[in-house]
Write a protein that holds these residues in place. Structure first.
Motif, PDB file in Angstrom:
ATOM      1  N   PHE A 173       0.937  -1.173  -0.014  1.00 53.23           N
ATOM      2  CA  PHE A 173      -0.003  -0.074   0.140  1.00 53.23           C
ATOM      3  C   PHE A 173       0.791   1.163   0.210  1.00 53.23           C
ATOM      4  O   PHE A 173       0.610   2.024   0.945  1.00 53.23           O
ATOM      5  N   THR A 174       1.795   1.256  -0.984  1.00 51.66           N
ATOM      6  CA  THR A 174       2.576   2.508  -0.988  1.00 51.66           C
ATOM      7  C   THR A 174       2.741   2.862  -2.231  1.00 51.66           C
ATOM      8  O   THR A 174       2.904   1.825  -3.277  1.00 51.66           O
ATOM      9  N   GLY A 175       3.778   3.933  -2.509  1.00 55.57           N
ATOM     10  CA  GLY A 175       4.037   4.490  -4.239  1.00 55.57           C
ATOM     11  C   GLY A 175       2.764   4.903  -4.682  1.00 55.57           C
ATOM     12  O   GLY A 175       1.578   4.435  -4.791  1.00 55.57           O
ATOM     13  N   GLY A 176       3.034   5.814  -5.606  1.00 58.36           N
ATOM     14  CA  GLY A 176       2.051   6.568  -6.562  1.00 58.36           C
ATOM     15  C   GLY A 176       1.978   5.905  -7.692  1.00 58.36           C
ATOM     16  O   GLY A 176       1.834   6.357  -8.742  1.00 58.36           O
ATOM     17  N   ASN A 177       1.576   4.560  -7.449  1.00 59.91           N
ATOM     18  CA  ASN A 177       1.283   3.599  -8.746  1.00 59.91           C
ATOM     19  C   ASN A 177      -0.257   3.416  -9.291  1.00 59.91           C
ATOM     20  O   ASN A 177      -0.976   3.412  -8.446  1.00 59.91           O
ATOM     21  N   THR A 178      -0.299   3.659 -10.460  1.00 58.78           N
ATOM     22  CA  THR A 178      -1.610   3.401 -10.998  1.00 58.78           C
ATOM     23  C   THR A 178      -1.951   1.704 -10.968  1.00 58.78           C
ATOM     24  O   THR A 178      -1.093   1.015 -10.470  1.00 58.78           O
ATOM     25  N   ALA A 179      -3.191   1.414 -11.476  1.00 57.82           N
ATOM     26  CA  ALA A 179      -3.501   0.094 -11.493  1.00 57.82           C
ATOM     27  C   ALA A 179      -2.764  -0.644 -12.557  1.00 57.82           C
ATOM     28  O   ALA A 179      -3.001  -0.432 -13.788  1.00 57.82           O
ATOM     29  N   PRO A 180      -1.916  -1.744 -12.387  1.00 59.37           N
ATOM     30  CA  PRO A 180      -1.056  -2.376 -13.334  1.00 59.37           C
ATOM     31  C   PRO A 180      -1.758  -3.177 -14.360  1.00 59.37           C
ATOM     32  O   PRO A 180      -1.730  -3.296 -15.406  1.00 59.37           O
ATOM     33  N   GLU A 181      -3.442  -3.494 -13.840  1.00 58.22           N
ATOM     34  CA  GLU A 181      -4.367  -4.167 -14.743  1.00 58.22           C
ATOM     35  C   GLU A 181      -4.634  -3.220 -15.850  1.00 58.22           C
ATOM     36  O   GLU A 181      -5.125  -3.737 -16.995  1.00 58.22           O
ATOM     37  N   THR A 182      -4.507  -1.969 -15.855  1.00 57.04           N
ATOM     38  CA  THR A 182      -4.873  -0.985 -17.019  1.00 57.04           C
ATOM     39  C   THR A 182      -3.737  -0.557 -18.033  1.00 57.04           C
ATOM     40  O   THR A 182      -4.098   0.089 -18.788  1.00 57.04           O
ATOM     41  N   PHE A 183      -2.581  -1.066 -17.636  1.00 58.96           N
ATOM     42  CA  PHE A 183      -1.310  -0.800 -18.424  1.00 58.96           C
ATOM     43  C   PHE A 183      -1.779  -1.202 -19.843  1.00 58.96           C
ATOM     44  O   PHE A 183      -1.863  -2.459 -20.119  1.00 58.96           O
ATOM     45  N   PRO A 184      -1.486  -0.462 -20.960  1.00 57.96           N
ATOM     46  CA  PRO A 184      -2.065  -0.781 -22.250  1.00 57.96           C
ATOM     47  C   PRO A 184      -0.858  -1.292 -22.926  1.00 57.96           C
ATOM     48  O   PRO A 184      -0.497  -0.816 -24.103  1.00 57.96           O
ATOM     49  N   VAL A 185      -0.428  -2.596 -22.729  1.00 57.67           N
ATOM     50  CA  VAL A 185       0.699  -3.178 -23.552  1.00 57.67           C
ATOM     51  C   VAL A 185       0.259  -3.293 -25.147  1.00 57.67           C
ATOM     52  O   VAL A 185       1.113  -2.829 -25.857  1.00 57.67           O
ATOM     53  N   LYS A 186      -0.767  -3.780 -25.280  1.00 61.55           N
ATOM     54  CA  LYS A 186      -1.055  -3.988 -26.900  1.00 61.55           C
ATOM     55  C   LYS A 186      -1.188  -2.793 -27.513  1.00 61.55           C
ATOM     56  O   LYS A 186      -0.802  -2.553 -28.638  1.00 61.55           O
ATOM     57  N   GLY A 187      -1.673  -1.747 -26.998  1.00 60.17           N
ATOM     58  CA  GLY A 187      -2.007  -0.407 -27.422  1.00 60.17           C
ATOM     59  C   GLY A 187      -0.668   0.380 -27.696  1.00 60.17           C
ATOM     60  O   GLY A 187      -0.611   1.087 -28.600  1.00 60.17           O
ATOM     61  N   LEU A 188       0.200   0.378 -26.562  1.00 69.08           N
ATOM     62  CA  LEU A 188       1.619   0.799 -26.746  1.00 69.08           C
ATOM     63  C   LEU A 188       2.415   0.177 -27.920  1.00 69.08           C
ATOM     64  O   LEU A 188       3.090   0.797 -28.696  1.00 69.08           O
TER      65      LEU A 188
END
Length: 379
Positions: free
Chosen positions: A6-21
């Motif tokens: 529960f630390t760090g200013g990280n967004t949800a890894p589930e939403t990282f757009p691998v295919k889109g990038l």
């Protein structure tokens, strides 16, 4: 043993757009082509600056020129550039909220800044205290190099400064001829309610300098931040850049990905982040109601928790570490490092199914670390 991070200013890894990038990389790299043999310049990739300018215009409703935007290696490079530009030397004062991002605290102290913290209330920086602070500093012959503030989804509290208070801060800064550096890196991590305008959208004084990022809607590993500054301050800041510019490769990919897709991406990431925020608040209510109090942010990635004064903080830290619950103690987010009875939790990167378990561990540890076990207090 499972780790609850529960630390760090990280967004949800589930939403990282691998295919889109991956798809964007093919397009973006093809567009630049042999241009990669050249340095990107002190402003950075033109296409990404145009996308960012449109982001700002959509949100703020005022004209923003890409010619006044400079891309940086994460927003922290921009944060550091402000001190390197406007401080004359070690010992210069920077005024900020007394609670702020630990990365900024560390960077400014390493550069020799004397950080002067202003108390906060439920609406952000206390402006009566700010005015008193500026008066005292000027009387002592130590006017600040600038004011640094996170008025929207503040780190660590999640507080949003209302428009009326922003306008008064602008008036105070003008009265004392003081630069205001606004850090808005969480600005589009938004769940409900209205978004108060940025300082630059409320007043066209060039002494308002604005920092933002793509890290909180995409990922810190991308290292893509930027600042928006108007002449003559833009030139002063750029004079302090010695890095040859920000990655043209990264810029080309991000420009291709976010062009015509920026707000759809935010909608997708914020939907899951809101679900995680709600799950965290529900678990806090279940396990710590009547014992602790906490902020209920309408955006951003953080919840600021006040625990009872009778909690032994050394014992609490040890208990949480033993249970693999990783958090941010309040003292590392205080400009003077005070042992305050607060802690910050970040929910963005925590798997949704782990949130309830993690908060139950936090509650157990807080109760176990109390010296006066029968007492129950909260604000």
């Amino acid at each position: 043993m499972k780790t609850y991070r529960f630390t760090g200013g990280n967004t949800a890894p589930e939403t990282f757009p691998v295919k889109g990038l991956i798809k964007a990389a093919e397009k973006g790299i093809s567009q630049v082509g042999t241009g990669f043999i050249s340095y990107p310049g002190e402003l950075g990739h033109q296409g990404l600056r145009e996308v960012i300018a449109q982001r700002e215009m959509d949100r703020e409703g005022v004209e923003v020129s890409p010619a006044y935007i400079s891309l940086t290696n994460g927003s922290m490079q921009a944060v550091t550039l402000m001190a390197e530009t406007f401080m004359k030397g070690p010992g210069d004062v920077v005024v900020t909220e007394e609670l702020t991002y630990m990365g900024t605290i560390g960077a400014y102290k390493r550069l020799g800044a004397q950080l002067v913290g202003v108390p906060m209330d439920k609406n952000g920086m206390d402006l009566d205290k700010l005015e008193e602070t500026l008066e005292r500093l000027h009387e002592n012959g130590t006017p600040p190099a600038f004011i640094y503030t996170i008025p929207t989804y503040h780190n660590p509290t999640g507080i949003v400064m209302p428009k009326e208070r922003r306008l008064r801060l602008i008036d105070i800064a003008r009265c004392f001829d003081t630069i205001v550096v606004e850090d808005n890196c969480y600005g589009d991590v938004h769940y409900e309610g209205e978004k108060p305008p940025a300082f630059y959208a409320l007043d066209d004084d060039p002494r308002h300098i604005y920092i933002c990022s793509l890290s909180k809607i995409l990922g810190p590993g991308v290292r893509q931040g930027y600042f928006y500054a108007r002449p003559p301050y833009l030139e002063r800041i750029l004079d302090r850049r010695y890095d040859g510019g920000c990655s043209l490769l990264s810029g080309s990919i991000l420009a291709a990905y976010f062009k015509d897709n920026f707000w759809e991406h935010c909608k997708m990431t914020n939907a899951l982040l809101k679900e995680k925020r709600d799950a965290t608040i529900d678990a806090l209510q279940r396990d710590l109601s009547g014992i602790c109090s906490w902020t209920q942010p309408i955006g951003g990635l953080f919840i600021w928790i006040k625990f009872p004064d009778d909690v032994d903080q050394v014992e609490l830290d040890a208990l949480l570490a033993k249970r693999q619950f990783i958090h941010s103690p309040g003292r590392i987010l205080h400009v003077e490092g005070k042992d305050i009875p607060y802690l910050r939790i970040s929910f963005g990167a925590v798997p949704l199914d782990d949130i309830s378990e993690g908060i139950a561990i936090l509650a157990d540890c807080i109760q176990a670390a109390r010296r006066l076990k029968p007492a129950v207090s909260a604000i």
